[in-house]
Structures are given as C-alpha cells and as structure tokens.
Scaffold this motif. Structure first.
Motif, mmCIF file in Angstrom:
data_model
loop_
_atom_site.group_PDB
_atom_site.id
_atom_site.type_symbol
_atom_site.label_atom_id
_atom_site.label_comp_id
_atom_site.label_asym_id
_atom_site.label_seq_id
_atom_site.Cartn_x
_atom_site.Cartn_y
_atom_site.Cartn_z
ATOM 1 N N UNK A 73 0.823 -1.218 0.000
ATOM 2 C CA UNK A 73 0.000 0.000 0.000
ATOM 3 C C UNK A 73 0.860 1.273 0.000
ATOM 4 N N UNK A 74 1.979 1.265 0.741
ATOM 5 C CA UNK A 74 2.905 2.409 0.694
ATOM 6 C C UNK A 74 3.335 2.668 -0.745
ATOM 7 N N UNK A 75 3.701 1.588 -1.426
ATOM 8 C CA UNK A 75 4.190 1.754 -2.799
ATOM 9 C C UNK A 75 3.078 2.203 -3.734
ATOM 10 N N UNK A 76 1.862 1.726 -3.530
ATOM 11 C CA UNK A 76 0.739 2.132 -4.375
ATOM 12 C C UNK A 76 0.375 3.600 -4.129
ATOM 13 N N UNK A 77 0.221 3.987 -2.856
ATOM 14 C CA UNK A 77 -0.245 5.335 -2.526
ATOM 15 C C UNK A 77 0.845 6.406 -2.572
ATOM 16 N N UNK A 78 2.014 6.095 -2.052
ATOM 17 C CA UNK A 78 3.092 7.082 -1.997
ATOM 18 C C UNK A 78 4.028 7.002 -3.193
ATOM 19 N N UNK A 79 3.922 5.917 -3.935
ATOM 20 C CA UNK A 79 4.782 5.732 -5.104
ATOM 21 C C UNK A 79 4.015 5.890 -6.402
ATOM 22 N N UNK A 80 3.289 4.871 -6.781
ATOM 23 C CA UNK A 80 2.580 4.862 -8.067
ATOM 24 C C UNK A 80 1.604 6.027 -8.180
ATOM 25 N N UNK A 81 0.802 6.273 -7.152
ATOM 26 C CA UNK A 81 -0.196 7.347 -7.208
ATOM 27 C C UNK A 81 0.446 8.730 -7.320
ATOM 28 N N UNK A 82 1.698 8.828 -6.911
ATOM 29 C CA UNK A 82 2.411 10.106 -7.016
ATOM 30 C C UNK A 82 3.399 10.111 -8.179
ATOM 31 N N UNK A 83 3.177 9.200 -9.128
ATOM 32 C CA UNK A 83 3.990 9.117 -10.349
ATOM 33 C C UNK A 83 5.473 8.912 -10.099
ATOM 34 N N UNK A 84 5.816 8.198 -9.037
ATOM 35 C CA UNK A 84 7.230 7.906 -8.784
ATOM 36 C C UNK A 84 7.675 6.766 -9.687
ATOM 37 N N UNK A 85 8.914 6.820 -10.084
ATOM 38 C CA UNK A 85 9.518 5.813 -10.940
ATOM 39 C C UNK A 85 9.696 4.510 -10.146
ATOM 40 N N UNK A 86 9.553 3.347 -10.799
ATOM 41 C CA UNK A 86 9.784 2.078 -10.094
ATOM 42 C C UNK A 86 11.182 1.951 -9.487
ATOM 43 N N UNK A 87 12.132 2.750 -9.969
ATOM 44 C CA UNK A 87 13.488 2.705 -9.421
ATOM 45 C C UNK A 87 13.639 3.570 -8.159
ATOM 46 N N UNK A 88 12.567 4.227 -7.742
ATOM 47 C CA UNK A 88 12.590 5.053 -6.525
ATOM 48 C C UNK A 88 12.951 4.192 -5.314
ATOM 49 N N UNK A 89 13.902 4.639 -4.494
ATOM 50 C CA UNK A 89 14.251 3.860 -3.296
ATOM 51 C C UNK A 89 13.085 3.821 -2.306
ATOM 52 N N UNK A 90 12.937 2.689 -1.630
ATOM 53 C CA UNK A 90 11.825 2.533 -0.693
ATOM 54 C C UNK A 90 11.880 3.534 0.449
ATOM 55 N N UNK A 91 13.044 4.092 0.743
ATOM 56 C CA UNK A 91 13.127 5.084 1.822
ATOM 57 C C UNK A 91 12.194 6.269 1.565
ATOM 58 N N UNK A 92 11.863 6.510 0.273
ATOM 59 C CA UNK A 92 10.992 7.639 -0.071
ATOM 60 C C UNK A 92 9.508 7.325 0.124
ATOM 61 N N UNK A 93 9.157 6.068 0.296
ATOM 62 C CA UNK A 93 7.743 5.695 0.440
ATOM 63 C C UNK A 93 7.459 4.888 1.708
ATOM 64 N N UNK A 94 8.494 4.496 2.441
ATOM 65 C CA UNK A 94 8.309 3.615 3.603
ATOM 66 C C UNK A 94 7.649 4.349 4.769
#
Length: 169
Positions: A73-94
């Motif tokens: 869910x972190x990756x879906x809401x804080x990553x994908x929903x915010x147009x972050x690249x799949x290469x974004x480090x998890x520290x940015x969404x954890x």
C-alpha cells in the motif's frame, strides 16, 4: 544480512479483551522474514513481496535493524499514485520509524502494540535489535478463537484521527 534469502509473512494486530495468553511472540512469529534496505528500489521490493507472498517488508540498516517498513500500500499510494519511478528507493515511500516486538514479548502485549498503532504486521527484533521475525494478523488469528479474530480485525480497522503508522491511508 541477505535480503533475498528470507521468508516473509503478512498480517498484524489482535484484541486482548477478556483474554489470557501464555503464548509469546516467538510462538506465533514467522522467522527470518524477507527484508530490504532503504536504497532498494520499489520494483525490487515488489518483486520480493511477490516472491515471498507478503505485503510488507522490514526496511533494515546495515546491521539488520529495522528503520521502517514498506508495504504494498505504501508503494501504491506514496509511489505509483504520485507518479514515482519504479526505481525510486523505498526510503521515499516507507513508513517509519518501525514499530517492533521482541520474541519473548507476551502475545497480549504484542497485540496491544498492534492495536494502538493500528497496524496489521510487526517486525520482531532480537536482543541486538536485528530483525529476526514477523508477526502478522494471520499468525495471531491462527492461534485465537473466531471471536478474537473478529475483534482483531475490528480494532485494527477502526477509523482514527491519527495518521496510519503503516500504509498511507
């Protein structure tokens, strides 16, 4: 600590109302969960979750100590929903800091921690603070009655005025 060699389990909290437990966290935890580092990409974390059939990975430092967790869910809401690249480090969404339990912790105390933080899973740390296990809602449900399991889901799912400690919403 090798991030890829381990197994992970998903899940979380449990009601302690009207219940006496002689069990400890070590009696129900999944040992040696899959973990990742803060620089692991969201794509690699998602692959680990798929490979190990889990929805949360402890994010650990170089000594294996949890510094946070990353959920699907972190990756879906804080990553994908915010147009972050799949290469974004998890520290940015954890989610951080990590809420943890210990193997010798009474299961009732672990459940209270999960309920208070409204989380469904918790990393377990050894005497050095390194991640050695994971306790999930499913782990606890397997050892409780149907009533206790229903109470667990109800308490963790209650709306709260506080932001969620795990996940984004």
């Amino acid at each position: 600590m090798g991030f890829d060699d381990n197994v992970c389990h998903s899940g979380g909290a449990f009601s302690t109302s009207n219940r006496k437990s002689a069990m400890q966290v070590q009696d129900v935890m999944t040992s040696n969960p899959a973990c990742c580092g803060p620089d692991t990409s969201m794509k690699e974390a998602a692959k680990l979750m798929a490979e190990h059939d889990c929805g949360e990975l402890p994010v650990v430092d170089d000594e294996g100590r949890p510094i946070g967790v990353v959920t699907d869910r972190d990756m879906a809401c804080r990553g994908v929903a915010e147009d972050k690249n799949p290469s974004t480090p998890v520290r940015e969404v954890m989610s951080s800091p990590a809420v943890t339990a210990t193997p010798d912790m009474d299961l009732d105390d672990c459940c209270s921690t999960l309920e208070e933080n409204q989380i469904r899973r918790v990393p377990v740390v050894d005497e050095k603070g390194a991640c050695c296990g994971m306790v999930s809602q499913a782990d606890i449900a397997l050892h409780g009655s149907e009533h206790e399991t229903a109470q667990l889901v109800r308490d963790v799912s209650k709306p709260s005025s506080e932001p969620s400690r795990s996940g984004c919403c």
